[in-house]
Design a protein around this motif. Structure first.
Motif, short mmCIF file in Angstrom:
data_model
loop_
_atom_site.label_atom_id
_atom_site.label_comp_id
_atom_site.label_asym_id
_atom_site.label_seq_id
_atom_site.Cartn_x
_atom_site.Cartn_y
_atom_site.Cartn_z
N MET A 131 0.85 -1.19 0.00
CA MET A 131 0.00 0.00 0.00
C MET A 131 0.88 1.25 0.00
SD MET A 131 -3.07 -1.05 2.66
CE MET A 131 -3.92 0.50 2.60
N PHE A 132 0.42 2.31 -0.68
CA PHE A 132 1.14 3.57 -0.70
C PHE A 132 0.60 4.50 0.37
CE2 PHE A 132 2.08 2.14 -5.01
CZ PHE A 132 3.41 2.48 -5.10
N GLY A 133 1.47 5.35 0.88
CA GLY A 133 1.04 6.31 1.88
C GLY A 133 2.10 7.35 2.14
N GLN A 134 1.87 8.13 3.19
CA GLN A 134 2.82 9.17 3.58
C GLN A 134 3.14 9.03 5.05
OE1 GLN A 134 0.77 12.79 2.44
NE2 GLN A 134 2.12 12.97 0.67
N MET A 135 4.42 9.26 5.39
CA MET A 135 4.87 9.20 6.77
C MET A 135 5.22 10.60 7.24
SD MET A 135 7.49 6.03 6.87
CE MET A 135 6.97 4.37 6.49
N GLU A 136 4.89 10.86 8.48
CA GLU A 136 5.28 12.09 9.13
C GLU A 136 6.07 11.69 10.37
OE1 GLU A 136 3.04 15.61 11.57
OE2 GLU A 136 2.02 14.77 9.83
N ILE A 137 7.37 11.95 10.35
CA ILE A 137 8.23 11.56 11.46
C ILE A 137 8.44 12.77 12.36
CG2 ILE A 137 10.51 10.67 12.10
CD1 ILE A 137 10.57 9.29 9.34
N ILE A 138 8.17 12.58 13.63
CA ILE A 138 8.32 13.65 14.61
C ILE A 138 9.80 13.70 14.99
CG2 ILE A 138 7.45 14.63 16.75
CD1 ILE A 138 5.28 13.87 14.56
N VAL A 139 10.54 14.65 14.40
CA VAL A 139 11.98 14.71 14.64
C VAL A 139 12.32 15.55 15.86
CG1 VAL A 139 12.65 14.25 12.26
CG2 VAL A 139 12.29 16.60 12.99
N GLN A 140 11.42 16.45 16.25
CA GLN A 140 11.69 17.28 17.40
C GLN A 140 10.37 17.85 17.88
OE1 GLN A 140 14.42 20.44 16.47
NE2 GLN A 140 15.12 20.66 18.56
N SER A 141 10.19 17.96 19.18
CA SER A 141 8.97 18.57 19.69
C SER A 141 9.31 19.44 20.89
CB SER A 141 7.95 17.49 20.08
OG SER A 141 8.47 16.70 21.13
N PHE A 142 8.49 20.45 21.10
CA PHE A 142 8.68 21.39 22.18
C PHE A 142 7.42 21.47 23.01
CE2 PHE A 142 11.50 22.78 18.79
CZ PHE A 142 12.69 22.98 19.47
N THR A 143 7.57 21.67 24.32
CA THR A 143 6.39 21.85 25.16
C THR A 143 5.91 23.29 25.08
OG1 THR A 143 7.82 22.24 27.06
CG2 THR A 143 6.98 20.00 26.75
N SER A 144 6.82 24.23 24.83
CA SER A 144 6.41 25.62 24.64
C SER A 144 7.35 26.26 23.64
CB SER A 144 6.41 26.38 25.96
OG SER A 144 7.73 26.47 26.45
N ALA A 145 6.77 27.01 22.73
CA ALA A 145 7.56 27.70 21.72
C ALA A 145 6.69 28.80 21.11
CB ALA A 145 8.01 26.73 20.62
N VAL A 146 7.35 29.81 20.61
CA VAL A 146 6.64 30.89 19.93
C VAL A 146 6.68 30.58 18.44
CG1 VAL A 146 6.61 33.35 19.44
CG2 VAL A 146 7.28 32.54 21.70
N LEU A 147 5.52 30.55 17.82
CA LEU A 147 5.44 30.30 16.39
C LEU A 147 5.36 31.62 15.66
CD1 LEU A 147 2.91 27.32 16.39
CD2 LEU A 147 5.40 27.24 16.33
N VAL A 148 6.25 31.80 14.71
CA VAL A 148 6.32 33.04 13.96
C VAL A 148 6.36 32.70 12.48
CG1 VAL A 148 7.69 35.12 13.54
CG2 VAL A 148 7.62 34.12 15.82
N PRO A 149 5.51 33.35 11.67
CA PRO A 149 5.61 33.11 10.23
C PRO A 149 7.00 33.51 9.72
CG PRO A 149 3.66 34.40 10.77
CD PRO A 149 4.48 34.31 12.01
N LYS A 150 7.54 32.74 8.83
CA LYS A 150 8.88 33.01 8.29
C LYS A 150 8.96 34.41 7.70
CE LYS A 150 12.36 30.47 5.70
NZ LYS A 150 12.62 29.30 4.89
#
Length: 181
Positions: A131-150
């Motif tokens: 079967m074909f599909g897509q994988m999303e690997i969680i390479v890094q995660s943060f409990t708190s971070a500020v998200l800013v558009p590039k």
């Protein structure tokens, strides 16, 4: 030695005697040494096979080892044990979870991609081989971070920063960037 191998395959004493006389054995019942189901049956009825030729592929479909490909730039950030989300084309709304089990040893000469193998629970038997599909690997995660558009970031000299509102004024603050998506 050959006799003991044939005996391990489940040949009866009469079949063993016939094999020793060079006779063709028309029917043999094979018993798998592992629990599972038949995944592939490369040997067909009436086919003559040589020693070492696979006859039947047996596996446990309750666990699937899905293979994916990593780009050269991503490969260095992926390690066994990391969490993975997988969506298959057959049912894209369903998300399966698993963990990176194994990474390939070398990049493919043509694609420059590295194989990654992910262990996925398949107790409901909804995932099928190839079967074909897509994988999303969680390479890094943060409990708190500020998200800013590039687009909100700017570079002054060698520092990257963003304009932040401080009361009625905009103040430029240097920032350390992290994960980009």
């Amino acid at each position: 030695e050959q006799r003991s191998r044939l005996r391990l395959l489940g040949l009866t004493p009469n079949q063993l005697a016939a094999a020793e006389r060079g006779e063709t054995i028309s029917k043999v019942t094979l018993t798998s040494p592992v629990t599972g189901v038949v995944l592939d049956f490369p040997a067909s009825r009436g086919k003559v096979v040589q020693a070492g030729t696979p006859l039947v592929e047996v596996g446990d479909p309750r666990r699937i080892l899905a293979q994916g490909l990593l780009t050269e730039g991503t490969a260095a950030r992926v390690h066994p044990g990391q969490n993975v989300r997988v969506r298959f084309t057959a049912n894209p709304s369903r998300v399966y979870t698993g963990k990176v089990d194994l990474l390939g040893v070398a990049l493919d000469d043509t694609t420059h991609a590295l194989s990654v193998y992910v262990d996925i629970d398949n107790r409901d038997n909804s995932i099928r081989p190839a079967m074909f599909g897509q994988m999303e690997i969680i390479v890094q995660s943060f409990t708190s971070a500020v998200l800013v558009p590039k687009e909100a970031l700017s570079t002054v000299g060698i520092e990257t920063g963003a304009l932040c509102q401080d009361g009625r004024h905009l103040v430029w603050h240097a920032v350390v960037t992290g994960i980009e998506s």
